[in-house]
Write a protein that holds these residues in place. Structure first.
Motif, PDB file in Angstrom:
ATOM      1  N   VAL A  51       4.097  -3.722  18.894  1.00 58.28           N
ATOM      2  CA  VAL A  51       3.317  -3.102  17.820  1.00 58.28           C
ATOM      3  C   VAL A  51       4.035  -3.285  16.487  1.00 58.28           C
ATOM      4  O   VAL A  51       3.468  -3.792  15.529  1.00 58.28           O
ATOM      5  N   ILE A  52       5.313  -2.866  16.437  1.00 57.78           N
ATOM      6  CA  ILE A  52       6.065  -3.049  15.194  1.00 57.78           C
ATOM      7  C   ILE A  52       7.493  -3.495  15.495  1.00 57.78           C
ATOM      8  O   ILE A  52       8.008  -3.301  16.596  1.00 57.78           O
ATOM      9  N   GLY A  53       8.119  -4.057  14.494  1.00 62.02           N
ATOM     10  CA  GLY A  53       9.517  -4.438  14.585  1.00 62.02           C
ATOM     11  C   GLY A  53      10.215  -4.017  13.306  1.00 62.02           C
ATOM     12  O   GLY A  53       9.561  -3.778  12.287  1.00 62.02           O
ATOM     13  N   LEU A  54      11.530  -3.909  13.371  1.00 63.14           N
ATOM     14  CA  LEU A  54      12.317  -3.568  12.185  1.00 63.14           C
ATOM     15  C   LEU A  54      13.321  -4.665  11.933  1.00 63.14           C
ATOM     16  O   LEU A  54      13.845  -5.251  12.874  1.00 63.14           O
ATOM     17  N   GLN A 114      -3.381   2.726  17.341  1.00 63.11           N
ATOM     18  CA  GLN A 114      -4.809   2.884  17.635  1.00 63.11           C
ATOM     19  C   GLN A 114      -5.466   1.516  17.825  1.00 63.11           C
ATOM     20  O   GLN A 114      -6.226   1.298  18.762  1.00 63.11           O
ATOM     21  N   ASN A 115      -5.126   0.583  16.933  1.00 62.58           N
ATOM     22  CA  ASN A 115      -5.693  -0.765  17.040  1.00 62.58           C
ATOM     23  C   ASN A 115      -5.292  -1.418  18.355  1.00 62.58           C
ATOM     24  O   ASN A 115      -6.066  -2.133  18.971  1.00 62.58           O
ATOM     25  N   GLU A 116      -4.045  -1.159  18.754  1.00 66.78           N
ATOM     26  CA  GLU A 116      -3.551  -1.723  20.018  1.00 66.78           C
ATOM     27  C   GLU A 116      -4.378  -1.145  21.169  1.00 66.78           C
ATOM     28  O   GLU A 116      -4.784  -1.857  22.081  1.00 66.78           O
ATOM     29  N   LYS A 117      -4.633   0.156  21.109  1.00 67.69           N
ATOM     30  CA  LYS A 117      -5.418   0.798  22.171  1.00 67.69           C
ATOM     31  C   LYS A 117      -6.839   0.256  22.217  1.00 67.69           C
ATOM     32  O   LYS A 117      -7.454   0.179  23.267  1.00 67.69           O
TER      33      LYS A 117
END
Length: 195
Positions: A51-54, A114-117
């Motif tokens: 979903v995200i990375g840092l 939410q988009n992932e879901k």
């Protein structure tokens, strides 16, 4: 002594932004994402999906959203680091801790989850165009063939090209060409008999 930044790949400036990244981590910890390490840096996943990375870079640190293209981005924070190359990935860059607004960051992250879901992902872009030199040659020698081929829908053209070009050997390609030329001239699609 080896410096520990040797093998960090794109995270080699992580140390420079340690406090800032820890702050972002503490915000992300308030979500249901699970932290993993991929490509040498923290990546947060939902049900195994990135979903995200840092990451810390020379002049900024960033959160990137793997499917950021779907975010509403009302605050206009997201950038596409490689225009034309990157379809989905979007970055939110920061240059100081002061720029981190927890409420805003969480809003974006919750939307990303939410988009992932909802299963929002970019489907691989249109199939790569297939070029068949053999068919091109045939069509160059036979204008009627070219004209007939062009009457087919792009999808049916693609089926012919794929059929010819998936043959490993030249002689198989040639025998497939022999098979499809009469079909093309008769305006019969490759898989019409199954449709």
């Amino acid at each position: 002594m080896e410096s520990k930044s040797e093998n960090k790949g794109i995270w080699k400036y992580g140390d420079k932004w340690e406090k800032e990244l820890l702050l972002l981590k503490s915000i992300i910890d308030k979500t249901e994402l699970t932290e993993t390490t991929k490509w040498g840096g923290p990546v947060y996943v939902y049900e195994k999906k990135n979903v995200i990375g840092l990451g810390g870079f020379k002049d900024y640190f960033a959160i990137w959203f793997f499917n950021g293209v779907f975010l509403k981005d009302e605050k206009k924070k997201l950038i596409n680091a490689q225009e034309n190359l990157t379809k989905s990935l979007r970055q939110w860059r920061f240059t100081s801790k002061e720029e981190i607004n927890e409420k805003e960051v969480l809003k974006y992250i919750f939307e990303a989850i939410q988009n992932e879901k909802l299963g929002k992902v970019i489907k691989p872009s249109k199939k790569e165009a297939i070029v068949s030199e053999i068919l091109d040659k045939e069509m160059a020698q036979n204008p009627a063939l070219k004209e007939a081929f062009q009457k087919f829908s792009p999808y049916k053209q693609y089926e012919f090209l794929e059929y010819i070009e998936t043959a490993k050997q030249e002689k198989t390609k040639l025998s497939r060409i022999e098979k499809v030329v009469p079909m093309i001239l008769a305006n019969v699609g490759l898989n019409d008999k199954y449709r």
